[in-house]
Design a protein around this motif. Structure first.
Motif, PDB file in Angstrom:
ATOM      1  N   PHE A 163      10.653-107.374   9.276  1.00 31.15           N
ATOM      2  CA  PHE A 163      10.343-108.798   9.458  1.00 31.15           C
ATOM      3  C   PHE A 163       9.413-109.025  10.637  1.00 31.15           C
ATOM      4  CE2 PHE A 163      14.839-109.418   7.644  1.00 31.15           C
ATOM      5  CZ  PHE A 163      14.347-109.368   6.344  1.00 31.15           C
ATOM      6  N   GLU A 192      14.967-107.328  12.847  1.00 30.43           N
ATOM      7  CA  GLU A 192      13.596-107.677  12.467  1.00 30.43           C
ATOM      8  C   GLU A 192      12.717-106.441  12.407  1.00 30.43           C
ATOM      9  OE1 GLU A 192      11.809-110.884  14.623  1.00 30.43           O
ATOM     10  OE2 GLU A 192      13.636-112.088  14.594  1.00 30.43           O
ATOM     11  N   GLN A 231      20.463-119.502  12.906  1.00 34.23           N
ATOM     12  CA  GLN A 231      20.046-119.021  11.590  1.00 34.23           C
ATOM     13  C   GLN A 231      18.690-118.337  11.715  1.00 34.23           C
ATOM     14  OE1 GLN A 231      21.843-119.247   8.795  1.00 34.23           O
ATOM     15  NE2 GLN A 231      23.514-120.452   9.664  1.00 34.23           N
ATOM     16  N   LYS A 232      18.203-117.756  10.624  1.00 35.04           N
ATOM     17  CA  LYS A 232      16.872-117.155  10.666  1.00 35.04           C
ATOM     18  C   LYS A 232      15.842-118.247  10.966  1.00 35.04           C
ATOM     19  CE  LYS A 232      15.865-117.511   5.699  1.00 35.04           C
ATOM     20  NZ  LYS A 232      15.513-116.747   4.473  1.00 35.04           N
ATOM     21  N   ASN A 268      17.332-109.763  18.228  1.00 36.98           N
ATOM     22  CA  ASN A 268      17.086-109.577  16.796  1.00 36.98           C
ATOM     23  C   ASN A 268      15.742-108.883  16.559  1.00 36.98           C
ATOM     24  OD1 ASN A 268      19.421-110.640  15.647  1.00 36.98           O
ATOM     25  ND2 ASN A 268      18.622-112.720  15.597  1.00 36.98           N
ATOM     26  N   ARG A 269      14.766-109.202  17.405  1.00 36.97           N
ATOM     27  CA  ARG A 269      13.428-108.627  17.209  1.00 36.97           C
ATOM     28  C   ARG A 269      13.429-107.123  17.392  1.00 36.97           C
ATOM     29  NH1 ARG A 269       8.108-111.724  17.442  1.00 36.97           N
ATOM     30  NH2 ARG A 269       9.107-112.082  15.414  1.00 36.97           N
TER      31      ARG A 269
END
Length: 307
Positions: A160, A155, A116-117, A150-151
Motif C-alpha cells: 500500500f 502498508e 480506519q484506513k 502502519n507505514r
C-alpha cells in the motif's frame, strides 16, 4: 471506633468485592470455551501448560488498575500528556492489554484511538497529519491501537506504500517523535510479540469460535502468509526508529495474562506519577418537597422484564 482500622477494613472489603466481581470473567471464559471444538481446546491447553493462575492474575490486575487510577489523578492535576503506542502482529493481544488499561479509568481522561484506513482525501495529506488531531492535550492519556507505524508494517508488506514512501517515513518518524517529546508529551511505544505457532493457534481458535470470527479480516489472513516479510519489516523498523527519546519496548505475549500485567507494570514504572491527595467527597442530603407527588408513568415506557 478506630478510624484507621475501620478504613483499612473497608479497603480490604472493597478489594475482595472487586475481586469477586472480576472473577466473573472466568465464568465468561467457561461459557465461551464450549464454542471451540474439543480438538482446538486440547491443543490450546497443551500449548499453555504454565499459564498464570487466575487468582494471581486477577489480584494483581486489580492492584495495578488501582495504581492506574492514581496515575489518572496525577495526569489530570499536573496537566501531563501521555501517549501510549500499541503495535504488534495480528492476534498479539494489543486489544486485551488496552481494555485492561482503560477498564476502570475515566474515558474523558483515557481514550483509545483506532483509526480506519485513510480516505482518498487523507491519502493526499502529509502522512502524519491525520494522527496529529488525536494526540493528547494536557490532562489526557491517549492509547493508539496501531499508529503511524502502519507505514513501516502493513502498508509496506501489503504494497500500500512504495519503498520511497517507506524510506521517507523511516527518516521522518524519529524527528517527528522528538518533536512530540520536546512538546512535553510522554511517549511510550510497545510492540506485542508472539511466536509464529502462537499466532497460528489463535487464528485457528478465531476461525472455530463464532464469537470471535469477526476479528479475522482478509488482511489478518494475509499476515499469516507473509510472516517472514512482516518480521523483516519489523526488524528494520526497530533499527531505524528506536531512539533514546522514544525507545521501543517489546512485551512477550504468548501468555495473555502475563502480557497484560507486565505491560501495565512497565507503563507505571516509566511515568513519574505521584499519589496526589484528592478532595474528600461528602454525600449531600437529599432535598424533600412535602408537596411533590411523583407521576405514574405509562407502562409502555418501560423495557419489558424478560429476565
Amino acid at each position: 471506633m478506630d478510624f484507621d482500622n475501620t478504613m483499612e477494613d473497608l479497603s480490604r472489603d472493597w478489594l475482595q468485592a472487586e475481586l469477586d466481581e472480576t472473577l466473573d470473567d472466568m465464568f465468561e471464559m467457561e461459557f465461551n470455551e464450549p464454542m471451540l471444538s474439543q480438538e482446538i481446546r486440547r491443543i490450546y491447553k497443551r500449548q499453555h501448560p504454565d499459564t498464570l493462575d487466575n487468582r494471581v492474575y486477577y489480584t494483581n490486575l486489580l492492584r495495578l488498575q488501582s495504581e492506574l487510577i492514581k496515575l489518572q489523578y496525577w495526569v489530570e492535576q499536573t496537566n501531563a500528556k501521555v501517549l501510549i503506542i500499541c503495535e504488534g502482529r495480528d492476534a498479539a493481544g494489543k486489544g486485551g492489554v488496552i481494555k485492561r488499561i482503560t477498564q476502570r479509568l475515566n474515558p474523558r481522561v483515557a481514550r483509545v484511538v483506532a483509526l480506519q484506513k485513510p480516505s482518498d482525501h487523507e491519502m493526499t495529506q502529509w502522512y502524519f497529519q491525520r494522527y496529529v488531531p488525536h494526540l493528547p492535550s494536557g490532562g489526557e492519556i491517549v492509547l493508539f491501537d496501531r499508529s503511524w507505524y502502519n507505514r513501516a508494517g502493513v502498508e509496506r508488506v501489503m504494497g500500500f506504500a512504495s519503498e520511497d514512501q517507506v524510506e521517507q517515513f523511516l527518516q521522518d518518524v524519529p524527528e517527528f517523535e522528538r518533536m512530540l517529546v520536546r512538546s512535553g508529551i510522554i511517549v511510550l511505544k510497545y510492540w506485542f510479540s508472539i511466536t509464529d505457532e502462537e499466532q497460528q493457534l489463535r487464528f485457528l481458535t478465531r476461525i472455530h469460535d463464532p464469537m470471535k470470527q469477526w476479528k479475522l479480516s482478509p488482511m489478518d489472513l494475509q499476515s499469516r502468509v507473509r510472516w517472514e516479510q512482516y518480521t523483516k519489516a519489523k526488524e528494520e523498523m526497530f533499527e531505524r526508529t528506536n531512539i533514546p527519546e522514544a525507545p521501543w519496548y517489546i512485551v512477550e505475549g504468548n501468555d495473555k495474562k502475563r502480557e497484560r500485567l507486565n505491560c501495565i507494570e512497565h507503563i507505571l514504572s516509566k511515568i513519574p506519577y505521584e499519589d496526589l491527595p484528592t478532595e474528600k467527597i461528602a454525600l449531600p442530603e437529599r432535598m424533600f418537597n412535602p408537596n411533590y407527588e411523583r407521576r405514574v408513568l405509562p407502562d409502555d415506557l418501560y423495557v419489558p422484564k424478560v429476565y
